[in-house]
Design a protein around this motif. Structure first.
Motif, PDB file in Angstrom:
ATOM      1  N   LEU A  86       0.837  -1.210   0.000  1.00  0.00           N
ATOM      2  CA  LEU A  86       0.000   0.000   0.000  1.00  0.00           C
ATOM      3  C   LEU A  86       0.867   1.253   0.000  1.00  0.00           C
ATOM      4  CD1 LEU A  86      -3.037  -0.645   2.365  1.00  0.00           C
ATOM      5  CD2 LEU A  86      -3.118   0.324   0.072  1.00  0.00           C
ATOM      6  N   SER A  87       1.928   1.220   0.760  1.00  0.00           N
ATOM      7  CA  SER A  87       2.845   2.349   0.798  1.00  0.00           C
ATOM      8  C   SER A  87       3.380   2.633  -0.605  1.00  0.00           C
ATOM      9  CB  SER A  87       3.999   2.063   1.758  1.00  0.00           C
ATOM     10  OG  SER A  87       4.981   3.056   1.655  1.00  0.00           O
ATOM     11  N   GLU A  88       3.774   1.589  -1.300  1.00  0.00           N
ATOM     12  CA  GLU A  88       4.281   1.762  -2.660  1.00  0.00           C
ATOM     13  C   GLU A  88       3.196   2.302  -3.586  1.00  0.00           C
ATOM     14  OE1 GLU A  88       6.242  -0.781  -6.318  1.00  0.00           O
ATOM     15  OE2 GLU A  88       6.211  -1.677  -4.329  1.00  0.00           O
ATOM     16  N   GLY A  89       1.979   1.788  -3.448  1.00  0.00           N
ATOM     17  CA  GLY A  89       0.870   2.273  -4.273  1.00  0.00           C
ATOM     18  C   GLY A  89       0.621   3.759  -4.070  1.00  0.00           C
ATOM     19  N   TYR A  90       0.598   4.188  -2.824  1.00  0.00           N
ATOM     20  CA  TYR A  90       0.378   5.612  -2.551  1.00  0.00           C
ATOM     21  C   TYR A  90       1.550   6.466  -3.031  1.00  0.00           C
ATOM     22  CZ  TYR A  90      -4.058   5.137  -0.197  1.00  0.00           C
ATOM     23  OH  TYR A  90      -5.385   4.914   0.067  1.00  0.00           O
ATOM     24  N   ARG A  91       2.761   5.941  -2.935  1.00  0.00           N
ATOM     25  CA  ARG A  91       3.912   6.668  -3.459  1.00  0.00           C
ATOM     26  C   ARG A  91       3.772   6.822  -4.970  1.00  0.00           C
ATOM     27  NH1 ARG A  91       7.923   3.839  -1.438  1.00  0.00           N
ATOM     28  NH2 ARG A  91       8.243   2.546  -3.273  1.00  0.00           N
ATOM     29  N   ASN A  92       3.276   5.780  -5.635  1.00  0.00           N
ATOM     30  CA  ASN A  92       3.123   5.814  -7.090  1.00  0.00           C
ATOM     31  C   ASN A  92       2.031   6.771  -7.565  1.00  0.00           C
ATOM     32  OD1 ASN A  92       5.226   4.045  -7.505  1.00  0.00           O
ATOM     33  ND2 ASN A  92       3.922   2.240  -7.548  1.00  0.00           N
ATOM     34  N   VAL A  93       1.087   7.116  -6.692  1.00  0.00           N
ATOM     35  CA  VAL A  93       0.085   8.124  -7.067  1.00  0.00           C
ATOM     36  C   VAL A  93       0.469   9.503  -6.531  1.00  0.00           C
ATOM     37  CG1 VAL A  93      -1.838   6.507  -7.331  1.00  0.00           C
ATOM     38  CG2 VAL A  93      -1.488   7.639  -5.123  1.00  0.00           C
ATOM     39  N   GLY A  94       1.668   9.603  -5.933  1.00  0.00           N
ATOM     40  CA  GLY A  94       2.178  10.887  -5.491  1.00  0.00           C
ATOM     41  C   GLY A  94       1.773  11.306  -4.090  1.00  0.00           C
ATOM     42  N   GLU A  96       2.969  10.956  -0.850  1.00  0.00           N
ATOM     43  CA  GLU A  96       4.081  10.565   0.025  1.00  0.00           C
ATOM     44  C   GLU A  96       3.648  10.499   1.492  1.00  0.00           C
ATOM     45  OE1 GLU A  96       7.179   9.476  -0.387  1.00  0.00           O
ATOM     46  OE2 GLU A  96       7.247   9.710  -2.556  1.00  0.00           O
ATOM     47  N   GLU A  97       2.757  11.396   1.898  1.00  0.00           N
ATOM     48  CA  GLU A  97       2.329  11.410   3.298  1.00  0.00           C
ATOM     49  C   GLU A  97       1.629  10.107   3.684  1.00  0.00           C
ATOM     50  OE1 GLU A  97      -0.760  13.976   5.970  1.00  0.00           O
ATOM     51  OE2 GLU A  97       0.548  15.107   4.625  1.00  0.00           O
ATOM     52  N   GLN A  98       0.715   9.649   2.848  1.00  0.00           N
ATOM     53  CA  GLN A  98       0.025   8.382   3.117  1.00  0.00           C
ATOM     54  C   GLN A  98       0.994   7.215   3.020  1.00  0.00           C
ATOM     55  OE1 GLN A  98      -2.971   8.406   4.291  1.00  0.00           O
ATOM     56  NE2 GLN A  98      -3.340   6.237   4.367  1.00  0.00           N
ATOM     57  N   SER A  99       1.898   7.285   2.052  1.00  0.00           N
ATOM     58  CA  SER A  99       2.913   6.251   1.895  1.00  0.00           C
ATOM     59  C   SER A  99       3.734   6.124   3.180  1.00  0.00           C
ATOM     60  CB  SER A  99       3.824   6.592   0.711  1.00  0.00           C
ATOM     61  OG  SER A  99       4.888   5.676   0.622  1.00  0.00           O
ATOM     62  N   MET A 100       4.153   7.250   3.724  1.00  0.00           N
ATOM     63  CA  MET A 100       4.965   7.242   4.940  1.00  0.00           C
ATOM     64  C   MET A 100       4.172   6.725   6.137  1.00  0.00           C
ATOM     65  SD  MET A 100       7.089  10.740   4.299  1.00  0.00           S
ATOM     66  CE  MET A 100       8.022  10.686   5.823  1.00  0.00           C
ATOM     67  N   LYS A 101       2.894   7.035   6.193  1.00  0.00           N
ATOM     68  CA  LYS A 101       2.052   6.532   7.290  1.00  0.00           C
ATOM     69  C   LYS A 101       2.055   5.003   7.283  1.00  0.00           C
ATOM     70  CE  LYS A 101      -2.731   5.851   8.571  1.00  0.00           C
ATOM     71  NZ  LYS A 101      -2.571   4.407   8.543  1.00  0.00           N
ATOM     72  N   TYR A 102       1.899   4.422   6.104  1.00  0.00           N
ATOM     73  CA  TYR A 102       1.909   2.966   6.020  1.00  0.00           C
ATOM     74  C   TYR A 102       3.280   2.383   6.351  1.00  0.00           C
ATOM     75  CZ  TYR A 102      -2.837   2.837   4.237  1.00  0.00           C
ATOM     76  OH  TYR A 102      -4.200   2.949   4.126  1.00  0.00           O
ATOM     77  N   LEU A 103       4.342   3.073   5.954  1.00  0.00           N
ATOM     78  CA  LEU A 103       5.687   2.597   6.300  1.00  0.00           C
ATOM     79  C   LEU A 103       5.906   2.605   7.811  1.00  0.00           C
ATOM     80  CD1 LEU A 103       7.883   4.239   3.524  1.00  0.00           C
ATOM     81  CD2 LEU A 103       7.381   1.800   3.826  1.00  0.00           C
ATOM     82  N   LEU A 104       5.394   3.627   8.483  1.00  0.00           N
ATOM     83  CA  LEU A 104       5.498   3.661   9.949  1.00  0.00           C
ATOM     84  C   LEU A 104       4.721   2.506  10.571  1.00  0.00           C
ATOM     85  CD1 LEU A 104       5.277   7.499  10.587  1.00  0.00           C
ATOM     86  CD2 LEU A 104       7.254   6.012  11.010  1.00  0.00           C
ATOM     87  N   ASP A 105       3.548   2.190   9.999  1.00  0.00           N
ATOM     88  CA  ASP A 105       2.766   1.041  10.475  1.00  0.00           C
ATOM     89  C   ASP A 105       3.551  -0.257  10.284  1.00  0.00           C
ATOM     90  OD1 ASP A 105       0.670   2.755  11.129  1.00  0.00           O
ATOM     91  OD2 ASP A 105      -0.531   2.241   9.355  1.00  0.00           O
ATOM     92  N   VAL A 106       4.210  -0.392   9.128  1.00  0.00           N
ATOM     93  CA  VAL A 106       5.028  -1.580   8.853  1.00  0.00           C
ATOM     94  C   VAL A 106       6.140  -1.686   9.887  1.00  0.00           C
ATOM     95  CG1 VAL A 106       6.690  -2.601   7.242  1.00  0.00           C
ATOM     96  CG2 VAL A 106       4.525  -1.692   6.386  1.00  0.00           C
ATOM     97  N   PHE A 107       6.811  -0.572  10.125  1.00  0.00           N
ATOM     98  CA  PHE A 107       7.910  -0.560  11.092  1.00  0.00           C
ATOM     99  C   PHE A 107       7.419  -1.000  12.472  1.00  0.00           C
ATOM    100  CE2 PHE A 107      10.305   1.651  14.414  1.00  0.00           C
ATOM    101  CZ  PHE A 107      11.542   1.076  14.222  1.00  0.00           C
ATOM    102  N   GLN A 108       6.298  -0.466  12.923  1.00  0.00           N
ATOM    103  CA  GLN A 108       5.769  -0.816  14.243  1.00  0.00           C
ATOM    104  C   GLN A 108       5.389  -2.289  14.321  1.00  0.00           C
ATOM    105  OE1 GLN A 108       2.621   2.074  14.632  1.00  0.00           O
ATOM    106  NE2 GLN A 108       3.997   3.626  15.464  1.00  0.00           N
ATOM    107  N   LEU A 109       4.723  -2.798  13.287  1.00  0.00           N
ATOM    108  CA  LEU A 109       4.356  -4.220  13.278  1.00  0.00           C
ATOM    109  C   LEU A 109       5.592  -5.113  13.252  1.00  0.00           C
ATOM    110  CD1 LEU A 109       1.303  -4.422  10.853  1.00  0.00           C
ATOM    111  CD2 LEU A 109       1.375  -5.223  13.216  1.00  0.00           C
ATOM    112  N   ALA A 110       6.543  -4.776  12.399  1.00  0.00           N
ATOM    113  CA  ALA A 110       7.764  -5.588  12.295  1.00  0.00           C
ATOM    114  C   ALA A 110       8.506  -5.602  13.625  1.00  0.00           C
ATOM    115  CB  ALA A 110       8.663  -5.054  11.181  1.00  0.00           C
ATOM    116  N   THR A 111       8.572  -4.458  14.278  1.00  0.00           N
ATOM    117  CA  THR A 111       9.225  -4.373  15.580  1.00  0.00           C
ATOM    118  C   THR A 111       8.492  -5.227  16.607  1.00  0.00           C
ATOM    119  OG1 THR A 111      10.014  -2.144  15.077  1.00  0.00           O
ATOM    120  CG2 THR A 111       9.988  -2.783  17.393  1.00  0.00           C
ATOM    121  N   SER A 112       7.162  -5.183  16.554  1.00  0.00           N
ATOM    122  CA  SER A 112       6.369  -5.917  17.548  1.00  0.00           C
ATOM    123  C   SER A 112       6.528  -7.427  17.445  1.00  0.00           C
ATOM    124  CB  SER A 112       4.890  -5.531  17.462  1.00  0.00           C
ATOM    125  OG  SER A 112       4.284  -6.101  16.325  1.00  0.00           O
TER     126      SER A 112
END
Length: 186
Positions: A86-94, A96-112
């Motif tokens: 999803l992060s990549e999809g949002y980055r591809n439509v321009g 970046e803010e939504q893309s980064m939100k999903y990346l932060l979610d990924v980071f938190q889940l991966a850490t957990s």
């Protein structure tokens, strides 16, 4: 029940999305395999059809959330996969803010769940997002963090990616420093 919820969700979407979801539903009897296929289909459409990708991946996330019989670790792994795409999809439509939100979610889940590889990827991708916005100092901070994690984990690829990306950030203003990081990446 899960299949019905997917079909209801798809009934309001475009034909390409509906066909993709239908294929995934008919391809396996195992729900986690179906969800994995949806995620893969969404990810595969991210470059050419990012809006379709986003729709498919949002459906997959909704279904993951509704599945009561998933092991917590498997649920997190499926969510990480869908959120990364999803992060990549949002980055591809321009967006970046939504893309980064999903990346932060990924980071938190991966850490957990202790998934260092996904953690590292999320940190590098956050650096890329900042770099794309011209926020080089922030990007370098993420790349250095990714490098430290990759070094601890023994990931040569992660180290090379982080160092190369630092060099790319420095390329504009300081060619000597940039060259150092590029050489170190090799």
């Amino acid at each position: 029940l899960i299949i019905l919820s997917i079909l209801f969700e798809v009934s309001t979407k475009g034909q390409i999305v509906a066909d993709s979801v239908k294929f995934a539903l008919e391809s396996s009897d195992d729900d986690s395999t179906r969800i994995s296929m949806l995620i893969e289909m969404g990810a595969n459409q991210s470059q050419r059809f990012p809006l379709n990708s986003i729709e498919i991946l949002e459906i997959a996330l909704d279904v993951i959330e509704d599945m009561d019989d998933l092991d917590d670790t498997l649920r997190s792994q499926l969510q990480i996969s869908a959120l990364s795409s999803l992060s990549e999809g949002y980055r591809n439509v321009g967006d970046e803010e939504q893309s980064m939100k999903y990346l932060l979610d990924v980071f938190q889940l991966a850490t957990s769940i202790g998934d260092k590889s996904e953690e590292e990827k999320a940190i590098i991708n956050l650096g890329v997002a900042y770099q794309n916005q011209g926020m080089y100092d922030d990007a370098i901070g993420y790349y250095r963090r990714a490098y430290a994690l990759a070094r601890v984990e023994g990931s040569k690829y992660g180290q090379a990616m982080a160092l190369g990306n630092i060099g790319s950030c420095l390329e504009e203003g300081n060619s000597d420093s940039s060259l150092f990081y590029f050489k170190s990446a090799l």
